[in-house]
Scaffold this motif. Structure first.
Motif, PDB file in Angstrom:
ATOM      1  N   GLY A   1       0.869   4.440  -2.134  1.00 34.38           N
ATOM      2  CA  GLY A   1       0.626   5.690  -1.418  1.00 34.38           C
ATOM      3  C   GLY A   1       1.711   6.720  -1.643  1.00 34.38           C
ATOM      4  O   GLY A   1       1.433   7.903  -1.809  1.00 34.38           O
ATOM      5  N   LEU A   2       2.967   6.274  -1.685  1.00 33.44           N
ATOM      6  CA  LEU A   2       4.084   7.223  -1.802  1.00 33.44           C
ATOM      7  C   LEU A   2       3.950   8.146  -3.005  1.00 33.44           C
ATOM      8  O   LEU A   2       4.073   9.370  -2.848  1.00 33.44           O
ATOM      9  CB  LEU A   2       5.401   6.454  -1.867  1.00 33.44           C
ATOM     10  CG  LEU A   2       6.125   6.227  -0.546  1.00 33.44           C
ATOM     11  CD1 LEU A   2       7.364   5.373  -0.755  1.00 33.44           C
ATOM     12  CD2 LEU A   2       6.498   7.549   0.103  1.00 33.44           C
ATOM     13  N   PRO A   3       3.687   7.620  -4.194  1.00 32.46           N
ATOM     14  CA  PRO A   3       3.552   8.554  -5.319  1.00 32.46           C
ATOM     15  C   PRO A   3       2.380   9.502  -5.144  1.00 32.46           C
ATOM     16  O   PRO A   3       2.476  10.660  -5.537  1.00 32.46           O
ATOM     17  CB  PRO A   3       3.355   7.646  -6.535  1.00 32.46           C
ATOM     18  CG  PRO A   3       3.237   6.268  -6.037  1.00 32.46           C
ATOM     19  CD  PRO A   3       3.693   6.225  -4.625  1.00 32.46           C
ATOM     20  N   LEU A   4       1.308   9.017  -4.509  1.00 36.13           N
ATOM     21  CA  LEU A   4       0.174   9.918  -4.281  1.00 36.13           C
ATOM     22  C   LEU A   4       0.582  11.025  -3.334  1.00 36.13           C
ATOM     23  O   LEU A   4       0.224  12.190  -3.527  1.00 36.13           O
ATOM     24  CB  LEU A   4      -1.011   9.132  -3.729  1.00 36.13           C
ATOM     25  CG  LEU A   4      -1.596   8.107  -4.700  1.00 36.13           C
ATOM     26  CD1 LEU A   4      -2.703   7.302  -4.026  1.00 36.13           C
ATOM     27  CD2 LEU A   4      -2.132   8.794  -5.945  1.00 36.13           C
ATOM     28  N   VAL A   5       1.347  10.648  -2.302  1.00 31.67           N
ATOM     29  CA  VAL A   5       1.851  11.670  -1.380  1.00 31.67           C
ATOM     30  C   VAL A   5       2.705  12.670  -2.148  1.00 31.67           C
ATOM     31  O   VAL A   5       2.569  13.893  -1.992  1.00 31.67           O
ATOM     32  CB  VAL A   5       2.678  11.004  -0.254  1.00 31.67           C
ATOM     33  CG1 VAL A   5       3.417  12.060   0.549  1.00 31.67           C
ATOM     34  CG2 VAL A   5       1.776  10.176   0.640  1.00 31.67           C
ATOM     35  N   GLY A   6       3.594  12.140  -3.009  1.00 32.00           N
ATOM     36  CA  GLY A   6       4.452  13.019  -3.798  1.00 32.00           C
ATOM     37  C   GLY A   6       3.627  13.949  -4.660  1.00 32.00           C
ATOM     38  O   GLY A   6       3.898  15.152  -4.748  1.00 32.00           O
ATOM     39  N   SER A  59       0.830  -1.200   0.000  1.00 35.84           N
ATOM     40  CA  SER A  59       0.000   0.000   0.000  1.00 35.84           C
ATOM     41  C   SER A  59       0.861   1.246   0.000  1.00 35.84           C
ATOM     42  O   SER A  59       0.551   2.240  -0.659  1.00 35.84           O
ATOM     43  CB  SER A  59      -0.898   0.014   1.240  1.00 35.84           C
ATOM     44  OG  SER A  59      -1.852  -0.999   1.135  1.00 35.84           O
ATOM     45  N   LEU A  60       1.925   1.157   0.738  1.00 33.03           N
ATOM     46  CA  LEU A  60       2.822   2.306   0.807  1.00 33.03           C
ATOM     47  C   LEU A  60       3.401   2.606  -0.572  1.00 33.03           C
ATOM     48  O   LEU A  60       3.632   3.759  -0.929  1.00 33.03           O
ATOM     49  CB  LEU A  60       3.937   2.027   1.816  1.00 33.03           C
ATOM     50  CG  LEU A  60       4.762   3.243   2.233  1.00 33.03           C
ATOM     51  CD1 LEU A  60       3.874   4.309   2.843  1.00 33.03           C
ATOM     52  CD2 LEU A  60       5.857   2.849   3.184  1.00 33.03           C
ATOM     53  N   LEU A  61       3.627   1.551  -1.324  1.00 29.70           N
ATOM     54  CA  LEU A  61       4.190   1.724  -2.669  1.00 29.70           C
ATOM     55  C   LEU A  61       3.211   2.486  -3.570  1.00 29.70           C
ATOM     56  O   LEU A  61       3.620   3.237  -4.450  1.00 29.70           O
ATOM     57  CB  LEU A  61       4.481   0.345  -3.259  1.00 29.70           C
ATOM     58  CG  LEU A  61       5.640   0.250  -4.238  1.00 29.70           C
ATOM     59  CD1 LEU A  61       6.901   0.805  -3.646  1.00 29.70           C
ATOM     60  CD2 LEU A  61       5.838  -1.200  -4.645  1.00 29.70           C
ATOM     61  N   ALA A  89      13.616   3.012  -3.106  1.00 31.96           N
ATOM     62  CA  ALA A  89      14.174   2.420  -1.890  1.00 31.96           C
ATOM     63  C   ALA A  89      13.170   1.457  -1.267  1.00 31.96           C
ATOM     64  O   ALA A  89      13.527   0.370  -0.795  1.00 31.96           O
ATOM     65  CB  ALA A  89      14.536   3.526  -0.901  1.00 31.96           C
ATOM     66  N   TRP A  90      11.924   1.869  -1.279  1.00 28.54           N
ATOM     67  CA  TRP A  90      10.887   1.000  -0.707  1.00 28.54           C
ATOM     68  C   TRP A  90      10.761  -0.286  -1.532  1.00 28.54           C
ATOM     69  O   TRP A  90      10.540  -1.363  -0.985  1.00 28.54           O
ATOM     70  CB  TRP A  90       9.560   1.757  -0.636  1.00 28.54           C
ATOM     71  CG  TRP A  90       8.527   1.046   0.189  1.00 28.54           C
ATOM     72  CD1 TRP A  90       7.338   0.551  -0.231  1.00 28.54           C
ATOM     73  CD2 TRP A  90       8.628   0.724   1.579  1.00 28.54           C
ATOM     74  NE1 TRP A  90       6.683  -0.060   0.810  1.00 28.54           N
ATOM     75  CE2 TRP A  90       7.449   0.028   1.933  1.00 28.54           C
ATOM     76  CE3 TRP A  90       9.590   0.946   2.563  1.00 28.54           C
ATOM     77  CZ2 TRP A  90       7.212  -0.443   3.228  1.00 28.54           C
ATOM     78  CZ3 TRP A  90       9.357   0.480   3.851  1.00 28.54           C
ATOM     79  CH2 TRP A  90       8.179  -0.208   4.172  1.00 28.54           C
ATOM     80  N   THR A  91      10.915  -0.163  -2.840  1.00 28.20           N
ATOM     81  CA  THR A  91      10.872  -1.356  -3.681  1.00 28.20           C
ATOM     82  C   THR A  91      12.027  -2.299  -3.320  1.00 28.20           C
ATOM     83  O   THR A  91      11.849  -3.524  -3.274  1.00 28.20           O
ATOM     84  CB  THR A  91      10.994  -0.957  -5.168  1.00 28.20           C
ATOM     85  OG1 THR A  91      10.080   0.103  -5.414  1.00 28.20           O
ATOM     86  CG2 THR A  91      10.695  -2.120  -6.072  1.00 28.20           C
ATOM     87  N   VAL A  92      13.185  -1.703  -3.050  1.00 28.55           N
ATOM     88  CA  VAL A  92      14.316  -2.534  -2.637  1.00 28.55           C
ATOM     89  C   VAL A  92      13.994  -3.223  -1.312  1.00 28.55           C
ATOM     90  O   VAL A  92      14.286  -4.408  -1.114  1.00 28.55           O
ATOM     91  CB  VAL A  92      15.597  -1.676  -2.517  1.00 28.55           C
ATOM     92  CG1 VAL A  92      16.728  -2.487  -1.916  1.00 28.55           C
ATOM     93  CG2 VAL A  92      15.979  -1.134  -3.879  1.00 28.55           C
ATOM     94  N   ALA A  93      13.354  -2.460  -0.398  1.00 30.13           N
ATOM     95  CA  ALA A  93      12.969  -3.053   0.889  1.00 30.13           C
ATOM     96  C   ALA A  93      12.034  -4.239   0.656  1.00 30.13           C
ATOM     97  O   ALA A  93      12.148  -5.284   1.306  1.00 30.13           O
ATOM     98  CB  ALA A  93      12.299  -1.990   1.758  1.00 30.13           C
ATOM     99  N   ILE A  94      11.115  -4.066  -0.265  1.00 31.48           N
ATOM    100  CA  ILE A  94      10.200  -5.174  -0.577  1.00 31.48           C
ATOM    101  C   ILE A  94      10.976  -6.363  -1.130  1.00 31.48           C
ATOM    102  O   ILE A  94      10.701  -7.523  -0.807  1.00 31.48           O
ATOM    103  CB  ILE A  94       9.124  -4.688  -1.567  1.00 31.48           C
ATOM    104  CG1 ILE A  94       8.175  -3.732  -0.831  1.00 31.48           C
ATOM    105  CG2 ILE A  94       8.354  -5.857  -2.166  1.00 31.48           C
ATOM    106  CD1 ILE A  94       7.161  -3.076  -1.723  1.00 31.48           C
ATOM    107  N   ALA A  95      11.982  -6.040  -1.952  1.00 27.37           N
ATOM    108  CA  ALA A  95      12.786  -7.118  -2.535  1.00 27.37           C
ATOM    109  C   ALA A  95      13.447  -7.958  -1.456  1.00 27.37           C
ATOM    110  O   ALA A  95      13.573  -9.180  -1.586  1.00 27.37           O
ATOM    111  CB  ALA A  95      13.845  -6.527  -3.463  1.00 27.37           C
ATOM    112  N   THR A  96      13.859  -7.306  -0.372  1.00 28.31           N
ATOM    113  CA  THR A  96      14.506  -8.083   0.689  1.00 28.31           C
ATOM    114  C   THR A  96      13.504  -9.005   1.368  1.00 28.31           C
ATOM    115  O   THR A  96      13.881 -10.025   1.930  1.00 28.31           O
ATOM    116  CB  THR A  96      15.126  -7.144   1.739  1.00 28.31           C
ATOM    117  OG1 THR A  96      14.071  -6.335   2.293  1.00 28.31           O
ATOM    118  CG2 THR A  96      16.187  -6.260   1.133  1.00 28.31           C
TER     119      THR A  96
END
Lengths: 431, 502
Positions: free
Chosen positions: B7-12, B3-5, B41-48
């Protein structure tokens, strides 16, 4: 010299009528404006410093390195040649053109010591990092003179290289040089022409070295005069060159080899070869007009017929060269441009910063400036030839003026071909 | 996490759209870049957090939203969607970085880009058919505006064409989804709860055909492609990167996710036809590109060709070919973004895209030497030269499809050679030759302008020599997907079809 004579003749109908009228009025092929003057004088200065290296090294190779089969260190000038007195500068000059020192130019010495790296490391490492003067360019000019020499018809220098007298002189020098070296002496017995041709090439080394020994002080002096405010127009600069040409015209061209402390006069001074006819004019023809097609521009493919059959039709000199690809593979003038880059006067660097890509494409900007300046030098040569062979510009006889005009027209006919940059340099937009 | 993924662009978008002071384009560019890097960065976090061994849905989120409609906010990622998410986050950074300082009306521009990004992300992670359509439609208007406001000369025409085609595509997809849910009697639109097993093959074929046309417009497949050259060519480079790099992947993703996964039987029936359509796309793209005189148009047509490979691979339905299809999506996204970025630089500096006017850009002092070198790398990657990521993807596609569709695969290989032909034409006319001395006073390419191209080039190169970093995400998922498809036995299919004949 400055009397306008064009009013006494009807206007020329030549394609370059404007330029012809300018020449008839004592001007140069290069338009006269302060910007052009600044450019050409600045580049004379930047050219003269590497030239100071070129002439010394050319003479060093002709005289000392001679036939060394493994000439790995031929670009490493020994101290004697750095201190060799230029005959046209310093207190003991034969004819003092430049008021500066006769030994190597201080900027050149500084560059040889520290280079672009700006670090004092042994000369060998500077050489291996290619932090050096591109002496290959001087050799390319020399080879251009050698190869076109036979074809150009004037001067006796090249013809002399085939005479029995020359062969005998060369033979003595070769035998002396390889004394105690049976392998090379044996080779010489088997293939005498191989060594003889090398000596001929060395004679051209000497020839070009002696030519540039004159030009370097001339350019230094012009730069000094400009800095002092004594050169204010392009025609003045050209006339300085014309006067210099006549002052120096009779200087000897010779080739001496120094072998084991003994001087072998391969071409003795007594043969009477002179600077104007045996070095300057052949040089202008061979290097400014002809040279050889750039490998990166023309195909040498015989079927493609891009390169002329006749040497007289060669048109690849600096007056015709496309300078935009300088810095690319297969464009020989890059070597010279890179050399001049190190010695640009500050006012020229500031000037280049304002245009095009500033310092990023300075190599090309200075190349185009160099092209302009060589049009000025060629103008001086044309005016000098006119003075020597024809009539003064202020001659009252219209027939004489007509002869002058025909001479100028025939000279400018050579720039009618599309590659010639004469049209381009008329405008300041070409940079 | 997912959701954050979204949400972030909407916030931007909100941040830039409602920024209190007037601000300069650079300020907004920097804010946008920070947000975009945050998304990355969040996508990378998801990748982990991503479990490489699991073939199913990961990181699920589920909220009942409007149960009366069967619409639930159900998210999840698997090996099919994650590489595309990563690609989207990455290219989003590139698009925002590229030449952002000069953009006009930045307070509208960046929010629209973020809206597109949010829509794409949402569509990739949506596990509910209606939710997918919602996000799918969400990026339609922003992209229309992005083409229509910041595009080239014929932007109005191109944007309108894009809008109509994409809207039609959305309608067809919605129709297909409604049909799936209603006919199968499912109460919700959640992907997991829908089964098409009870539907007759004819119904399945009709529904799949609807989806095929809907997604085929987006991919695009050949008869449905005519919006693409106009939209790509008229869009500014950043928008073209979004359009070609990611949006076209949405079509291919939808087709695999909903076509292949929901209708494995019908897929097996249609597969030979799909392979032929794919081959036609590939050939058509290549031949059209050869005929073009505008470098951006050539790149646009190359896109049609390369997307055709994906269809051939998906039609073949072998584990390797499906993995190849995913790899081709990512590789094509990277390469197309790379090429569009470079073409954008060339157009900006030289002022033309015409093949007949461009020349000698390799010149080290007066040309664009590094840009030319990048163009050559990009062309080679696109043509499938080994060592670059394009080869990996294409080779897997060919290797995976050959056993099923040998003729089609061979034609694809030939088209791959034609790709080399038109890129050789492009590179020869653009980079080689000599500069025109009357015109060649071009501004230099600044170091900051080279950064995106350099990053993309390095990525293309690294994935080309270390392909497992590209493939390991998808392998379990694609293998599991393929196991649902019945073997494509033409005789059996013919019999099955006869049964349903009237």
């Amino acid at each position: 010299m400055t009397t306008a004579t064009s009013t006494q003749l009807p206007p020329s109908t030549h394609e370059f009528a404007d330029i012809i009228h300018r020449l008839e009025a004592g001007g140069s092929m290069l338009p006269d404006n302060p910007e052009n003057l600044k450019q050409i004088i600045g580049i004379y200065k930047a050219y003269a410093v590497p030239m100071d290296f070129y002439w010394r090294d050319l003479l060093y190779i002709a005289q000392e390195v001679f036939l060394e089969p493994l000439d790995f260190f031929k670009y490493f000038l020994p101290k004697e040649y750095l201190e060799l007195h230029n005959h046209y500068a310093g207190d003991d000059a034969d004819l003092r053109i430049w008021r500066g020192e006769a030994t190597v130019h201080p900027e050149l010495l500084a560059f040889m010591e520290k280079g672009e790296l700006n670090q004092k490391i042994p000369r060998l490492f500077h050489h291996l990092f290619h932090d050096r003067i591109n002496m290959e360019f001087a050799e390319a000019c020399m080879r251009s003179m050698l190869w076109h020499g036979r074809d150009m018809g004037w001067g006796k220098f090249d013809a002399y290289l085939d005479s029995d007298e020359y062969k005998a002189n060369a033979d003595a020098a070769i035998k002396a040089y390889f004394q105690g070296n049976p392998a090379m002496l044996g080779l010489y017995k088997l293939f005498p022409e191989m060594f003889l041709e090398q000596v001929r090439q060395l004679s051209y080394y000497s020839n070009l070295g002696l030519f540039w020994e004159v030009m370097a002080p001339v350019f230094f002096e012009m730069s000094d005069l400009y800095d002092e405010g004594n050169l204010t127009t392009v025609p003045e600069a050209m006339n300085f060159l014309v006067n210099g040409i006549f002052a120096i015209a009779g200087r000897p061209i010779y080739h001496h080899a120094h072998i084991r402390g003994k001087v072998y006069e391969i071409i003795p001074k007594s043969k009477g070869f002179t600077w104007l006819y045996e070095a300057a004019l052949p040089y202008v023809e061979a290097v400014f007009y002809r040279t050889a097609p750039f490998r990166g521009t023309k195909s040498y493919n015989a079927q493609a017929k891009q390169v002329p059959d006749e040497q007289k039709d060669f048109h690849y000199g600096i007056l015709y060269a496309d300078v935009f690809p300088v810095g690319t593979a297969g464009i020989p003038p890059t070597l010279l441009m890179q050399d001049m880059l190190h010695f640009l006067p500050p006012y020229l660097v500031d000037y280049y910063r304002q245009y095009c890509r500033g310092e990023d494409d300075m190599l090309i900007q200075l190349g185009i400036t160099f092209q302009r300046s060589m049009y000025c030098v060629t103008s001086a040569v044309i005016q000098a030839l006119r003075t020597a062979l024809l009539y003064p510009l202020d001659d009252p006889n219209p027939k004489h003026l007509m002869a002058n005009r025909r001479f100028f027209e025939s000279q400018l006919d050579r720039f009618k071909r599309p590659e010639a940059r004469l049209r381009d340099i008329q405008s300041q937009d070409y940079r | 996490m997912l959701s954050l993924l979204i949400g972030l662009p909407l916030v931007g978008a909100a941040l830039i759209g409602f920024w209190p002071s007037k601000g300069s384009p650079t300020l907004f560019r920097n804010i946008a870049l920070v947000v975009a890097l945050g998304i990355l960065a969040w996508t990378v976090a998801i990748a982990t957090q991503f479990d490489l061994a699991s073939p199913g849905m990961q990181l699920p989120e589920n909220l009942p939203w409007i149960p009366q409609l069967g619409l639930s906010y159900k998210l999840g990622i698997d090996g099919l969607s994650f590489p595309l998410l990563a690609l989207s986050a990455f290219l989003n950074c590139i698009a925002i970085y590229g030449r952002g300082e000069t953009v006009e009306r930045p307070r509208l521009y960046y929010p629209l880009i973020f809206l597109v990004n949010a829509g794409l992300t949402g569509a990739f992670v949506a596990q509910n058919l209606l939710l997918f359509v919602l996000f799918y439609e969400l990026e339609l208007i922003p992209l229309y505006l992005l083409i229509g406001i910041w595009g080239g000369q014929k932007r109005g025409y191109a944007a309108m064409k894009f809008l109509i085609y994409t809207a039609l595509s959305g309608i067809l997809i919605l129709a297909g989804f409604l049909g799936i849910a209603w006919l199968s009697g499912s109460s919700s639109f959640d992907i997991g709860s829908i089964s098409t097993k009870n539907l007759s093959l004819t119904t399945q074929l009709i529904l799949l055909g609807t989806l095929l046309v809907g997604f085929g417009i987006k991919i695009p497949l050949v008869p449905l492609h005519t919006w693409l050259p106009d939209a790509y060519v008229e869009a500014s480079p950043a928008v073209a990167i979004l359009l070609g790099g990611i949006l076209s992947k949405l079509g291919a993703y939808g087709l695999i996710r909903f076509g292949l996964q929901l209708f494995p039987e019908a897929w097996a029936v249609l597969a030979p036809g799909l392979a032929i359509i794919g081959v036609v796309s590939v050939m058509y793209g290549a031949f059209s590109a050869i005929a073009q005189k505008d470098i951006k148009r050539m790149v646009a047509y190359s896109s049609i060709g390369h997307m055709g490979y994906i269809l051939v691979a998906a039609a073949a339905g072998t584990p390797l070919s499906l993995l190849g299809a995913v790899a081709q999506m990512v590789s094509h996204g990277l390469i197309l973004a790379f090429l569009f970025y470079i073409v954008g630089i060339i157009e900006q500096k030289i002022g033309t895209r015409e093949l007949d006017d461009l020349n000698g850009l390799m010149n080290p002092n007066r040309g664009l030497p590094l840009t030319s070198a990048f163009l050559i790398v990009g062309g080679m990657a696109s043509a499938g030269i080994p060592g670059l990521v394009g080869f990996i993807a294409e080779f897997m596609v060919f290797q995976g499809s050959f056993s099923v569709f040998p003729v089609q695969t061979l034609l694809c290989i030939i088209a791959s050679g034609l790709t080399a032909v038109y890129f050789a034409i492009l590179i020869n006319r653009t980079c080689f030759g000599k500069l025109d001395n009357q015109l060649a006073y071009y501004p230099k390419v600044l170091a900051v302008e080279r950064v995106p191209a350099l990053v993309l080039a390095v990525t293309i190169f690294i994935l080309g020599i270390q392909p497992s970093w590209l493939l390991r995400w998808s392998e379990p998922t694609t293998t599991a997907m393929v196991s649902n498809i019945p073997p494509s036995n033409l005789g059996q299919i013919a019999q099955d079809l006869n049964k349903f004949a009237p």
